[in-house]
Design an enzyme around this catalytic site. Structure first.
Site, PDB file in Angstrom:
ATOM      1  N   HIS A 136     -14.509  41.568  32.837  1.00 46.59           N
ATOM      2  CA  HIS A 136     -13.376  42.432  32.472  1.00 46.59           C
ATOM      3  C   HIS A 136     -13.402  42.663  30.964  1.00 46.59           C
ATOM      4  CE1 HIS A 136      -8.792  43.321  33.054  1.00 46.59           C
ATOM      5  NE2 HIS A 136      -9.327  44.092  32.114  1.00 46.59           N
ATOM      6  N   HIS A 274      -6.057  41.197  36.682  1.00 46.13           N
ATOM      7  CA  HIS A 274      -4.650  40.853  36.424  1.00 46.13           C
ATOM      8  C   HIS A 274      -3.898  40.535  37.711  1.00 46.13           C
ATOM      9  CE1 HIS A 274      -5.294  42.189  32.354  1.00 46.13           C
ATOM     10  NE2 HIS A 274      -5.478  43.435  32.715  1.00 46.13           N
ATOM     11  N   HIS A 322      -1.304  49.083  25.212  1.00 49.05           N
ATOM     12  CA  HIS A 322      -1.000  50.177  26.133  1.00 49.05           C
ATOM     13  C   HIS A 322      -0.266  51.330  25.459  1.00 49.05           C
ATOM     14  CE1 HIS A 322      -2.726  48.347  29.654  1.00 49.05           C
ATOM     15  NE2 HIS A 322      -2.273  47.204  29.180  1.00 49.05           N
ATOM     16  N   ASP A 362     -10.614  40.371  29.254  1.00 52.41           N
ATOM     17  CA  ASP A 362      -9.782  41.523  28.865  1.00 52.41           C
ATOM     18  C   ASP A 362      -9.904  41.741  27.353  1.00 52.41           C
ATOM     19  OD1 ASP A 362      -8.153  43.686  29.283  1.00 52.41           O
ATOM     20  OD2 ASP A 362      -6.316  42.544  29.570  1.00 52.41           O
TER      21      ASP A 362
END
Length: 569
Positions: A136, A274, A322, A362
């Site tokens: 990821h 997630h 985000h 991530d």
């Protein structure tokens, strides 16, 4: 007349043997040697006055006659399949044999021939693991690769094109043009790479063209709109081309709830990023998806393990990653809906039970690319302290727990993305992507990172010193990082369709291209030591999580091993 060594002397000379225990860094985890391939009295070791000399442990046999290129002597292998002491032979960049090295002319039971063509790596007193796989990765900057390699990770799977807004948030390399540029960039790095295309689309053509261009899978992300229609279409395309789909589901539940997503999957295999939800996904109950047979669940390292600082740092990270703004109330509410102490605490326990199967980073998108391995072992330590020995352990050791946790960043991501025939474990025939650790630094700072059979990173001292050890000693790139050695020791993963189209020749790539395969028939039962399928319930008011009726809760850690004792910053 033979000479009998006491255990202490033997361990300090040749490393631990059957029945000996080794502490992992400063954790409360202890592994016990289950098997030793050595023939006592015929062990090999390199050095002045030692065994690997001509006519002794070294034979006169040539490479063509069977001598290996590299031998790692007397290493303690820690892998999902066992904890064993062995010599490891490497030939043509791959693991050639695991067993007993030496000179077959004068020694018994030799399965690895040492000759004049053989380099020796000393594994005595060291732990050997497979190179880590981070499945990821947001490819935001190339410096991530150096950081990952230095931590013991030798394969990265993810998406992105650099520090673009889409990459910072969504792990996608969208479209053929971007995929081709990233495939070309991959030639410059001594690490295995695979790229995910953008899976958010309600018609097949735009998704299929990305797989044909070389993507090894597709990523569905809520920031691009992970609707039931997009999920269904993306999985349909993946079925046609035998690639994986990774998903980050709809936090806001705008297009449906977790049940809607499960229905849209139609029992087709998927890798859920997630799975706990702090990194994104249906609030508050995406975690229940880990009980589905077709779901291969992972979570990322910022919530690993649950500590007194976990909640506080997450809000700021989420706002940045985000593209949210603190002065917009809806953005703040979106962020706060994802950070739940109850589900993060349950995540610890679900990893320990083997219900969550994979840990990844991530990278720079709420996670740390250099901390996959250390946070995995911190989680294992926390669970040992809080929950005690796992049921199923044999003897006074943590072997089962150690095997379960090492599988989370090695074999299980490899299986999930169709690359387990090449990498993911210390097994014969696979690329010799290996990490050698001093037990005191296990999981924190590898001594050597071996890539395709040659040292890629190592703890190295002052280059102007008279010996390699004077300070400052730190992780530095070695010869596998330069020139043609990069292409000779690493691979780039692509789809079967791209491999058949000779995409490497068309793009002028130098790295070997390896096609991913055997993905669409996978279920969670195929994952090693992490295939528990609990029935998960989440209270919509309190967020309490239950697995098969049992409340999953634990306290946050206030102190962790593998932390400030090892790092200045």
């Amino acid at each position: 007349m033979s000479y009998r060594m006491d255990r202490h002397s033997y361990a300090h000379t040749f490393g631990p043997t059957v029945g000996d225990k080794v502490r992992l860094a400063d954790t409360e985890l202890f592994i016990e040697v289950e098997q030793d391939y050595a023939t006592y009295g015929d062990e090999v070791k390199f050095g002045g006055g030692k065994v690997i000399r001509d006519g002794m442990g070294q034979s006169p046999l040539s490479r063509a006659e069977g001598a290996v290129d590299v031998v790692i002597t007397n290493a303690l292998i820690l892998d999902w399949w066992g904890i064993v002491k062995a010599d490891v032979g490497i030939k043509n960049g791959r693991i050639y044999a695991i067993g007993k090295a030496g000179n077959p002319h004068i020694q018994d039971n030799v399965s690895i021939i040492i000759g004049p063509s053989t380099e020796a790596i000393a594994g005595e007193g060291m732990i050997l693991t497979a190179g880590g796989i981070d499945a990821h990765v947001h490819f935001i900057c190339p410096q991530q690769i150096e950081t990952a390699l230095a931590s013991g990770v030798t394969t990265l799977v993810g998406g992105g094109t650099g520090p673009a807004a889409g990459t910072k948030a969504t792990t996608c390399t969208p479209g053929a043009w971007n995929i081709h540029r990233m495939l070309q960039a991959a030639d410059g790095f001594p690490i295995n790479l695979g790229f995910l295309g953008k899976g958010n689309g309600s018609q097949p053509a735009a998704l299929a063209e990305q797989i044909k261009a070389g993507a090894i899978g597709l990523k569905l992300h809520e920031d691009w709109g992970t609707t039931p229609a997009a999920i269904d279409n993306c999985l349909g395309v993946a079925e046609d081309y035998d690639v994986q789909v990774a998903i980050h589901t709809d936090t806001l539940n705008e297009a449906g709830f977790v049940e809607t997503t499960i229905a849209a999957l139609k029992n087709r295999v998927i890798h859920t990023y997630h799975t706990e939800g702090a990194g994104g996904g249906h609030a508050p109950d995406i975690i229940k998806i880990c009980g589905e047979l077709n779901v291969l669940p992972s979570s990322t390292n910022p919530t690993r393990p649950y500590t007194i600082n976990t909640l506080e740092e997450h809000l700021d990270m989420l706002m940045v990653c985000h593209h949210l703004h603190r002065n917009i109330p809806e953005d703040v509410a979106f962020a706060e809906s994802r950070i739940r102490r109850e589900t993060i605490a349950a995540e610890d326990i679900l990893h320990d039970l083997g219900a969550f199967s994979i840990i990844s980073s991530d990278s720079q998108a709420m996670g740390r690319v250099g901390e996959v391995i250390c946070r995995t072992w911190q989680t294992a330590h926390k669970m040992k302290v809080q929950r005690g020995q796992l049921p199923g352990e044999t003897g006074n050791n943590d072997n089962l727990r150690a095997k379960r946790y090492v599988a989370k960043y090695t074999i299980n991501p490899a299986i999930t993305h169709g690359i387990s025939e090449e990498i993911g474990s210390v097994e014969v025939g696979k690329l010799a992507d290996l990490c050698l650790w001093s037990p005191a630094f296990f999981g924190v700072k590898p001594e050597l990172v071996i890539k395709g059979g040659i040292v890629a990173y190592a703890q190295m001292g002052d280059a102007n010193a008279s010996i390699p050890t004077p300070q400052p000693v730190h992780m530095q790139p070695m010869f596998a990082n330069y020139g043609g050695a990069i292409a000779a020791t690493s691979v780039t993963f692509v789809s079967q369709k791209a491999a058949k189209k000779d995409i490497g020749e068309k793009l002028g790539l130098s790295k070997p291209l390896v096609a991913v395969k055997n993905i669409r028939q996978l279920t969670k039962r195929d994952l090693k030591l992490n295939n528990y399928l609990p029935h998960i319930e989440v209270d919509p008011e309190t967020y309490e999580v239950r697995a098969d009726g049992e409340l999953l809760t634990c306290e946050p850690a206030s102190v962790l091993p593998m932390a400030q004792r090892y790092f200045l910053f």
